[in-house]
Structure formats: structure tokens, C-alpha cells
Design an enzyme around this catalytic site. Structure first.
Site, PDB file in Angstrom:
ATOM      1  CG  ASP A 156      35.242  19.932 -31.936  1.00  0.00           C
ATOM      2  OD1 ASP A 156      36.441  19.930 -32.244  1.00  0.00           O
ATOM      3  OD2 ASP A 156      34.336  20.244 -32.728  1.00  0.00           O
ATOM      4  CG  HIS A 206      37.555  21.426 -35.270  1.00  0.00           C
ATOM      5  ND1 HIS A 206      36.366  20.986 -34.716  1.00  0.00           N
ATOM      6  CD2 HIS A 206      37.370  21.400 -36.602  1.00  0.00           C
ATOM      7  CE1 HIS A 206      35.514  20.705 -35.678  1.00  0.00           C
ATOM      8  NE2 HIS A 206      36.090  20.946 -36.842  1.00  0.00           N
ATOM      9  CB  SER A 529      33.844  21.580 -38.679  1.00  0.00           C
ATOM     10  OG  SER A 529      34.254  20.254 -38.842  1.00  0.00           O
TER      11      SER A 529
END
Length: 924
Positions: A156, A206, A529
Site C-alpha cells: 500500500d 491509505h 480498500s
């Protein structure tokens, strides 16, 4: 034979074209991934190019042996790649494709200050973490099962391991105990990576949010706890602070995670594909085959409708995770106050962009008092509207864009706007309209309260605060509208070869988790996600209970015990179950999976399409319990989804226009009832009959579940799907929107026939001064459905050159060859664009002259060796000429046999127009 695996071409001469939003992942010019037949020294391999190539990444791993290389002369790159592909030591070569930084909606963020106001709004909300209740994760916590001993690698944006809820450190003994930064902060996908050993995430968030969903520790002010807080996390950072990443680095990260001993690998990354043969997906499949489960988010393109599977989630044996919305909508709100009739109250809000709210204290004004008006504020305000510069304008969310609503308010002098939501919670709004100083959102209940006060003639004074520094509090709202149902953004499968995607779902809409400390410490985000890491954590919990790490076993368990739900649109439930291409097996029920004593041998069945109909299939039911169980099987149909809105439609329907029907397949089981003693198993044969009464020209995708109910109260299901119609008969090439445009034209307006384009001199299209003088053509190819191969032929329309006289004939078409980087393999549906500088795939350049481009797109399940298997269209005729440096030179690198000279202002000794005139005279 080695296939030169060329991917979708997107602005191959990228520097020559204005940035254009496209639907498919971009190719990095001159960059290629090479896979060796056998291991070899990568540095020695690169040296063979004599300085014409540099090493991007050494990709020699246990499961993949190769390298990523960058050809220095991007204009010769295709020619060099073709030569590399022919080497006996090379298994295959494919271009580096760039995938965007994971997209997600940031709904609100909040800090971890010691003194926080904690509130609960909106009804019957418990203190338990709702995503865990929805998936039975809470039962593992009650049993003290935390995923201890399991290593989960997160590929990620990195992880802010300095966060107190994520351990506060990195390395052995820490929660985030292993990993690497493959790129560095400044990496954007096109520049040089600066790898190091520190995978910290301080600038995106994220990956930090993902990590908290998996393993956040409970020592935080909001009581957030990861689903498997006992695991070890590995952080493999593949994105900089912004931009994208090449599939070479993704392949490297996956293999690094595998070799580091990861038990599970999770990645909330992807891009439109629909082909399991995609190179990145194929590498991930290889890791699963070697015993490590890989969960990948299904994608956030639900609006695109059916047949929009994402890579690498569409890989064989890769577990694709869909998203459902949280039954609770959490919001981290900034504290402020308001007054009605001098009575002061607190309220919460989420700041937007812009957000200059410092010391703003103004009365409210709203255009009408209808709190159900979806188009509230969408129309220009009436002439009687006062000067709004002394008010905060209150507007209901809905219908038109935020920007349009703000523009209407600003037109009457407004500088400050507050939106009240039309669904639970809040969100961060961006509305950069000249004249606007600040925008914010508030919960629907607060907005409706204010509107009621205004309607009764009361004055509402709002005292705003700086959202960056104001105290934050957590507000939880019931979500009766979409809670527990499939998120509208979750992407639909199946693949173009009717492989079932996604596999199952977990909560991904409205998820509270950790966030980098520099960005607020905590945040509420939405996306597949957020669903994917919860699935990874659940894998770890199931591994703890069952003592197995086998990917197939765990996927089968989670699939068979998952809970399918009804389809829901705009808050209204359908009478049918949501289609398998949207929800897979349904919402994961982790404890049921961990404790199941009945096992199925597969996670789903595909009967394929009409042409490839495979109606008779088998699966095995095993009783691993200690007593006999009698099983009965039945068929539960799910909604059938039409791919097209009408029989003549070319493009698949988008949501919410996808039509659903209750036409179900019929299934016959042999046996339909049977008893298994402890330790016994039975093979079940399924015979399918496709649904009747469907319009097969609209390509309906049918699906459902085989219900397997046991006398021990077990209730399992096996998802299935198929296509009632022929995928091969579907038109994949949208001829009307496949056209020739100017490279400089971002609107892709088609050019008139016989336009003359002026190209840079061969090999000079990357020189800014030359490029600015040029006027290059751009081929725009629009695929209505995916195509495994696109072929483009450069067709000479005169015999004025030696090259034209020696043209080859392919599929009945005279051709000088294909433009550089064609053919293009494994293309998703959507639009691709290619700016052409005259270069062919073999490295030569076509001479000045008159041409057309013939575009062929291979149909689904088509045979690439047969001309009738392609959809075909042609561009309008056009002419090309080349710029020069102002002196006569011999033409270099032109098609073999071409001897003409070229100069400024002189196309050839005889211009194409003169040549064409001579040809017409001779014919007369």
C-alpha cells in the site's frame, strides 16, 4: 513461441499530448518487465544493451525471475523489446503499466488529543464495533483469538507505525515488524524510485487506515481495535505521496512479502482489466498456488455496471473482496456552537475545501424550507434573494453537484456555505468557487432542526470554528438506508471469460480507523480498500482456529458460510438477492467459517456463456464432524442482471440503470438429499438449465446459490453464475467512437478527411521545441467490451513510395505494419488513446504520404489468427509530413527501401499530392 505481451497503449508519446482522463492504466514509455526462462545475472543482462538500457528493478525471486528495464531512447524501445522477446533465454516481456494510488472517500478525520468530547447521535447504537458484529469478528475477541503468530503483509502507501495505536515503532518486536519502502516520498510513478528500509506513511493515509482495520491496538481515545490485533504486520510501500506505481514494483512487493514469510498478503490496489492473464494478476496467482492467500479489493467502479472486474483481483485463485456499507455511520466532527433565540447549543461539522472558518459568526439563510428537496439550491436563486455576504447559506445535499449549488449561492454574494447531508453522517466537500471562503457539512438531523427554526421565523446564529484546531468528537449514526447492503461503489464482475468475481464481501463503507498522525490520527473512509484488510484479518483469525493456512480451504470456508443479501438501490430493497457478480458469496460470517464441520471443495461454480455452456459440474461435500449429518440441497436464485439496457445497445448499462429480473436458472442435483457419517464425503453432480424468457441479445448474467442445509443446523451456500447469451457475438469495438483526432485536442474531436499532420523528425518527438511545431495524429479507440488483442494497421493509400509498393497483406489489408506498441493485449472496456509520430512496431518510420488506420479488436473467446474474429473499423484518410532541422538529409530509419530526401517545406522530391495526381492520370 514467445509472445511480446504488449499492454493497452495510452498516450505512447505522452509528452506530446495534453493530460487526458482515460479509463485504462497507462503504459510507462520505454519501460518493460522481462521474465527469464531460467535465472541469470541481471546486471550482465542489462550490459548486453551497451548502455541503451538501464535497470529499473531486479526482479529475481523464488517465484519470478526477471528484471524491469528502461530503454533510454523511448522511441526505439519497441524495436528493442521485440528483439528481446525473440531471445531464447526470455520467457516473455511486457510493458510497465501504471496503476493509480488507491482511491477512497475521506469522510472525516480527527485527532488523538487527550480531552475529547464523545457523543452518540442518531438512535439505537451500541458501543460494540459494528464491522466486527456484522462479520462475527466479535466472537473471536470473546474467545481471546487475535491472529497471534500470523504475518500479514500490507502492500500500500506505507504505514505510520509511529501511531500509538499501531505500536509506535518499526522492526522486530513491533506491531509493524517487517517491510520496506520501494519508492520514497517523491515517487509519482514516472520518476526514479528512491527505496529505503523505512515504510512510514506520513503523507497519504491509505495504508495507515488499512493497517488499523487489521490490527489497531485498543489504547486509543475512540476505542478502535483491529480485527486481528495479535498479528504481525509487514509494510511494503509502493506509492509516493501522490501519483501511481508500475506493475514491476507491485510484482517486486508481492514477491518480497512472500519471501519474508508472510502468511497473508493484502493489497487494496487495482485498475480496470477483466482478464486473469494480466501479468500482475498472473504473478499474484502464482503466489496463491504456492500456499499464501492473497486478498485484493474488487474495485470502486460499481457505476460501470457488469463486466468491470479489476486487476489483480481478477487473477485465478486470487480472492476479490467486495464492500458492504457499515450499519453504523461514524463521523469525527469538529465542535462548534449555534444559537436559537439566544439559547446556545453544540453541534458537529466536517470542514471542506476551502475552510477559512476562523471566527465566523453569522446568521443562517436558506433558499427554501423543504428538507426533502433533492434539488435544493440547484436552480439560480430568485431575484428577491438578499445580499448573502452577511449570512451562512444552508443547502441540502442532493441531485446536482456541490459546485453548482455553491455557484448559485455565490452569485448572490455568499461567502460561506454549509451543506446538510441527505444520508447519515457527514463528508468533506470540495467546492473551489471564486468568492467562496469556506464550506462545511453537518448531519442531516442538525440541518433539519435549523431549517425548522428558520421556517418558524427564528434567527439561527452559527458560531463556526477552525476545523483543523477545533476539538473533535465521535458521532455514530444509524444507517438504515444502506447499512449491510452492497456499497454502490463496489465493482461488478465477472471476468470476460466468465470467471466468478468477487468472492465475498466485508464492510468497506463508512469505516473508522487509524490515519497518519500528521493528517489527523483517525479517519472515516469508504472504499473496497477498507473491506479488503478486514478480510485479511479474518483469514488470520480462521488460521488460528483451524490450524491451516491453505488458501483454497479458507476461501471455500468463508464462501460457503457467507451471508447473501438482497439487492438494494436508492434505499429500496429488491425482492431478489443481489447478483453474484456484485456480492460474490455474500457478507463473510467469520466465526461460522472457523467452526464449520461441513466443507465444500470449491468456492463457486461458473456455467460460462451459451457458446461455452458447461451445464454438468461436480463438487464435494465433506463431513469433518463427529456425528452423521443428513444434507438437503436446493436452488436459490439471485437477480439476473442485464449487461445492456436494450438489444441494440453497444455499451453496457451503468448503475443505477442496470436492469434486474427474477428469471432464474434451474438446477438438478444428484443426489439432492444424502447422509454422511463422520469423516465421510460425497460428490454432488449439478446439472444447470439456463433461465428462460430472457433477451439473450442483452447478455443477461444469471446467478444464484446452491443451499446446503444439514440436520445439524448447518446452512451453507455455493454461489454460481452464467451468461445467457454469446460473449463471442458481442461487439467489442465501438466504431462510432474509434476515430482520429489531433494529439493536442483533449476533447478528441474527430478530424476531417485528408487533413495533413506535421510530425516531428524521426526520433525527435520528445524534444519540446520540435514537438511544439508538430501537429501529430491521435488514434482514439473505444472498446464497448474487453478485447484480448487490438491490432492497428497503417494502410498506404497511394503507391508513391517504395514502402507502399512493398506493403504486406494481412487479413486482406495492405499494411506497412502496426504503430509502435501495437498489438495491445488484454484490454478492459473503455477508451484508450495513442498519439502517433510515424513510428512502426519494428522501429522504422513510415514515409510522408497518405494513409488510413485499420483498427481490429479481437472478440471475446476469439481466435487471433482468423480475420473474421475481429471487429474492424477504419479512420478517415489523412496525410503526414515530417518537420526537419532546415537542411537536406538522407531519411533515417524509414521503412526499408525508401530513399527519398526530406527538408523543411519539402515533403519529398515529389509531394504526395503530385504523386496522387500522376496516379489518377495514369489510370485515365
Amino acid at each position: 513461441m514467445v509472445r511480446l505481451d504488449l499492454a493497452t497503449v495510452l498516450l505512447a508519446v505522452a509528452a506530446a499530448v495534453n493530460a487526458v482522463q482515460v479509463d485504462t492504466p497507462e503504459v510507462l514509455p520505454g519501460a518493460y518487465i522481462v521474465e527469464y526462462e531460467n535465472d541469470q545475472d541481471t546486471n550482465a543482462f542489462v550490459r548486453k544493451f551497451g548502455g541503451r538500457a538501464s535497470l529499473r528493478k531486479d526482479l529475481r525471486f523464488k517465484l519470478f525471475k526477471g528484471a524491469s528495464i528502461q530503454f533510454k531512447d523511448t522511441k526505439n524501445a519497441e524495436e528493442m523489446a521485440a528483439k528481446v522477446a525473440k531471445l531464447p533465454t526470455i520467457k516473455r516481456i511486457f510493458p510497465v503499466r501504471r496503476y493509480p494510488i488507491p482511491q477512497h472517500d475521506v469522510l472525516s478525520t480527527g485527532d488523538d488529543a487527550a480531552a475529547l468530547v464523545k457523543r452518540q447521535l442518531g438512535g439505537n447504537v451500541t458501543n460494540s464495533f459494528s464491522p466486527h458484529l456484522m462479520t462475527q469478528v466479535n466472537k473471536f475477541k470473546e474467545a481471546g483469538i487475535t491472529g497471534k503468530g500470523i504475518k500479514i503483509a500490507v502492500i500500500d502507501t506505507g504505514i505510520d507505525y509511529t501511531h500509538p495505536a499501531l505500536g509506535g515503532c518499526f522492526g522486530p518486536g513491533c506491531l509493524v515488524s517487517y517491510g520496506a519502502d520501494l519508492v520514497g516520498d517523491a515517487f509519482n510513478g514516472a520518476n526514479q524510485p528512491r527505496p529505503d528500509n523505512d515504510p512510514v506513511d506520513n503523507c497519504n493515509g491509505h495504508g495507515t487506515h488499512v493497517a488499523g482495520i487489521i490490527a489497531a491496538q485498543s489504547n486509543n481515545p475512540y476505542g478502535i481495535v483491529g480485527a486481528a490485533e495479535g498479528v504481525q504486520l509487514g509494510a511494503y510501500r509502493v506509492f509516493g505521496c501522490q501519483g501511481d506505481v508500475g506493475n514491476d514494483l507491485l510484482i517486486a512487493a508481492y514477491n518480497m512479502a512472500y519471501e519474508a514469510g508472510s502468511d497473508i498478503i493484502t493489497a487494496s490496489i487495482g485498475g480496470a482489466s477483466g482478464w486473469s492473464e494480466d501479468p500482475w494478476a498472473a504473478v499474484v496467482s502464482r503466489i496463491v498456488e504456492n500456499g499464501v492467500p492473497c486478498v485484493v479489493s474488487a474495485g470502486n467502479d460499481g457505476a460501470a455496471g457488469v463486466f468491470y472486474a479489476s486487476t489483480a483481483a481478477n487473477g485465478k485463485q486470487v480472492t476479490a473482496i467486495a464492500s458492504v456499507d457499515n450499519v453504523i455511520t461514524p463521523a469525527l466532527l469538529a465542535n462548534a456552537t449555534y444559537q436559537i433565540d439566544s439559547k446556545s447549543e453544540f453541534f458537529g461539522f466536517t470542514g471542506g475545501d476551502p475552510q477559512s472558518w476562523n471566527s465566523v459568526s453569522l446568521p443562517l439563510w436558506t433558499v427554501n424550507y423543504n428538507t426533502t428537496d433533492e434539488a435544493h439550491g440547484c436552480d439560480p436563486y430568485p431575484a428577491s434573494t438578499p445580499n448573502l455576504s452577511g449570512y451562512i447559506v444552508l443547502i441540502r445535499r442532493g441531485s446536482c453537484t456541490f459546485v453548482q449549488k455553491v455557484e448559485n449561492a455565490v452569485a448572490k454574494g455568499a461567502r460561506y456555505v454549509i451543506f446538510y447531508n441527505n444520508v447519515p453522517g457527514t463528508l468533506s466537500v470540495t467546492a473551489r468557487v471564486p468568492g467562496l471562503s469556506a464550506v462545511a457539512t453537518i448531519p442531516s438531523g442538525t440541518g433539519e432542526l435549523w431549517v425548522k427554526a428558520l421556517e418558524s421565523g427564528k434567527r439561527v446564529l452559527v458560531n463556526m470554528a477552525n476545523p483543523s484546531t477545533a476539538p473533535k468528537f465521535l458521532a455514530n449514526f444509524d444507517n438504515p438506508t444502506s447499512g449491510g447492503y452492497l456499497s454502490s461503489f463496489t465493482s461488478w464482475g465477472p471476468t470476460f471469460e466468465v470467471e466468478s468475481k468477487p468472492q465475498f464481501s466485508t464492510p468497506g463503507g463508512y469505516i473508522l480507523s487509524t490515519y497518519p498522525r500528521l493528517l489527523g490520527s483517525y479517519g472515516v473512509l469508504s472504499g473496497t480498500s477498507m473491506a479488503c484488510p478486514l478480510a485479511a484479518a479474518i483469514y488470520a483469525l480462521v488460521m488460528n482456529v483451524r490450524g491451516t493456512k491453505d488458501p483454497k480451504t479458507i476461501e471455500n470456508l468463508l464462501s460457503s458460510t457467507a451471508k447473501p443479501n438482497l439487492f438494494r438501490r436508492d434505499g429500496v430493497s429488491s425482492p431478489y438477492l443481489a447478483p453474484v457478480p456484485q456480492q460474490g458469496a455474500g457478507l463473510v460470517q467469520a466465526w461460522d467459517a472457523a467452526k464449520a464441520t461441513t466443507l465444500l471443495s470449491t468456492s463457486g461454480l461458473s456455467f460460462n456463456d451459451t457458446d461455452h455452456f458447461n451445464p454438468v459440474q461436480t463438487f464435494t461435500v465433506s463431513n469433518t464432524g463427529s456425528s452423521s449429518v443428513t444434507y438437503s440441497l436446493s436452488n436459490v436464485g439471485a437477480a439476473t442482471a442485464y449487461t445492456y439496457s436494450s438489444p441494440g445497445a453497444l455499451t453496457p448499462a451503468s448503475l443505477p440503470s442496470v436492469e434486474l429480473t427474477g428469471n432464474f436458472a434451474s438446477l438438478a442435483f444428484t443426489p439432492s438429499t444424502f447422509t454422511l457419517g463422520a469423516g465421510q464425503r460425497r460428490i454432488v453432480t449439478v446439472k444447470a438449465t439456463a433461465p428462460t424468457g430472457l433477451d439473450v441479445k442483452r447478455l443477461p448474467v444469471y446467478s444464484g446459490y446452491i443451499a446446503i442445509n444439514g440436520s445439524d443446523s448447518s446452512a451453507l451456500s455455493l454461489p454460481y453464475l452464467g451468461v445467457a447469451g454469446s460473449l463471442h457475438s458481442v461487439v467489442v469495438l465501438n466504431s462510432d467512437n474509434t476515430l482520429l483526432a489531433r494529439a493536442r485536442d483533449s476533447t478528441n474531436s474527430p478530424v476531417a478527411a485528408n487533413l495533413t499532420f506535421t510530425l516531428p523528425p524521426p526520433g525527435q518527438s520528445n524534444i519540446t521545441a520540435v514537438r511544439n511545431r508538430a501537429d501529430m495524429p491521435k488514434l482514439v479507440v473505444t472498446l464497448a467490451m474487453g478485447s484480448a488483442m487490438i491490432r492497428v494497421d497503417v494502410v498506404p493509400l497511394t503507391n508513391c513510395s517504395t514502402a507502399a509498393q512493398n506493403a504486406k497483406v494481412v487479413f486482406g489489408t495492405r499494411t506497412l505494419g502496426q504503430p509502435e506498441e501495437f498489438p495491445s493485449w488484454y484490454n478492459p472496456r473503455g477508451t484508450l488513446q495513442y498519439a502517433w509520430d510515424g513510428r512502426l512496431a519494428d522501429g522504422s518510420y513510415v514515409p510522408a504520404g497518405r494513409y488510413k488506420l485499420t483498427v481490429r479488436a479481437l472478440r471475446i473467446f476469439g481466435d487471433e489468427s482468423k480475420s473474421e474474429e475481429y471487429d474492424v473499423t477504419e479512420t478517415v484518410p489523412f496525410r503526414i509530413r515530417y518537420l526537419t532541422e532546415g537542411k537536406t538529409q538522407k531519411r533515417k530509419r524509414f521503412v526499408k527501401g525508401e530513399r527519398a530526401l526530406w527538408t523543411v517545406g519539402v515533403e519529398r522530391r515529389q509531394t504526395p499530392e503530385q504523386c496522387e495526381a500522376d496516379e489518377r492520370t495514369l489510370k485515365q
